[in-house]
Design an enzyme around this catalytic site. Structure first.
Site, PDB file in Angstrom:
ATOM      1  N   CYS A 127       0.859  -1.187   0.000  1.00  0.00           N
ATOM      2  CA  CYS A 127       0.000   0.000   0.000  1.00  0.00           C
ATOM      3  C   CYS A 127       0.898   1.241   0.000  1.00  0.00           C
ATOM      4  CB  CYS A 127      -0.947  -0.063   1.198  1.00  0.00           C
ATOM      5  SG  CYS A 127      -2.216   1.215   1.270  1.00  0.00           S
ATOM      6  N   ASP A 176      -9.154  -3.574  -7.418  1.00  0.00           N
ATOM      7  CA  ASP A 176      -8.762  -2.404  -6.626  1.00  0.00           C
ATOM      8  C   ASP A 176      -9.341  -1.128  -7.230  1.00  0.00           C
ATOM      9  OD1 ASP A 176      -7.490  -0.436  -5.159  1.00  0.00           O
ATOM     10  OD2 ASP A 176      -5.544  -1.428  -5.184  1.00  0.00           O
ATOM     11  N   HIS A 208      -7.745  -4.263  -3.168  1.00  0.00           N
ATOM     12  CA  HIS A 208      -6.668  -3.567  -2.470  1.00  0.00           C
ATOM     13  C   HIS A 208      -6.475  -4.187  -1.079  1.00  0.00           C
ATOM     14  CE1 HIS A 208      -4.033  -0.068  -1.980  1.00  0.00           C
ATOM     15  NE2 HIS A 208      -4.407  -0.073  -0.713  1.00  0.00           N
TER      16      HIS A 208
END
Length: 236
Positions: A127, A176, A208
């Site tokens: 991330c 995502d 995600h």
């Protein structure tokens, strides 16, 4: 398969801007020197998940350091996966310049460690940390760099493509909505334009954060495959 017994500790580093940065370190108990690895956190801190990932890499034979990138605003911070607003001010405070300073401090700690092969230091990030791992590849001489769903690489770091030194592994979730298909393509287009070595992988059924088994987005099949791919990429 037998896994290497590991040791764990907290190590505090001096950063070039005068700050002190806590880090989580996991390493094989015996042998060496070993390859080194920087593990860069999600937006939720060096939490149980990131420590667990670091331990897993250490059990595979790496000396791992996971720096607390929020040390300037919230030392020791561990956020909730269901409360992103609490994370936002710390996430936004991590600038390219501060991240570079933290990268260099973690890298130099590894390179100066007698247990580490100084020519074989890599990075993995998740991330926010995926973006930092990409950045690290333009800042220090890495062996390899892995970015799991690195938000903000596009458009924020596309100008760094020309400076990348090591092969890159880019891992995305096809579901995502935070990182669009256009942004993913912009990253690979930038690397291709600079003739950089990279592997680009999209897990079509993953969202995600799919690698984290403490998030609702966890997708175990994709996570297992991504782990195997990451290990092979780092070793090859």
């Amino acid at each position: 398969m037998n896994r290497t017994p590991i040791a764990k500790e907290k190590v505090e580093l001096a950063v070039a801007d005068g700050m002190r940065m806590a880090t989580y370190v996991a390493r094989p108990e015996r042998g060496g020197p070993h390859p080194g690895l920087m593990v860069f956190q999600e937006a939720f801190g060096v939490n149980r998940h990131i420590r667990n990932v670091s331990d897993r890499f250490a059990a595979e034979g790496y000396v791992v350091i996971a720096p607390e990138l929020f040390h300037r605003t919230a030392p020791g911070f561990e956020g909730s996966y269901t409360d992103f607003p609490a994370v936002t001010p710390h996430y936004q405070a991590v600038t390219t310049e501060t991240a570079e300073a933290d990268i260099r401090a973690a890298f130099e700690w590894l390179r100066s460690n007698a247990q580490v092969k100084g020519h074989e230091i890599s990075s993995v990030g998740f991330c926010m940390g995926g973006r930092v791992s990409f950045l690290a590849n333009s800042v220090v001489p890495l062996h390899a760099a892995v970015s799991f769903y690195g938000g903000g690489i596009a458009p924020g770091l596309l100008d760094r493509a020309a400076k990348l030194r090591a092969p890159s592994l880019l891992i995305w979730g096809g579901l995502d909505k935070h990182i669009t298909a256009e942004h993913r393509k912009a990253v690979t287009d930038a690397l291709s334009a600079q003739r950089k070595v990279y592997v680009n992988v999209e897990f079509s059924r993953a969202d995600h954060g799919f690698f984290c088994d403490e998030r609702g987005a966890y997708e175990p099949h994709s996570a297992r495959q991504a782990w195997a791919l990451t290990l092979e990429f780092l070793r090859s």
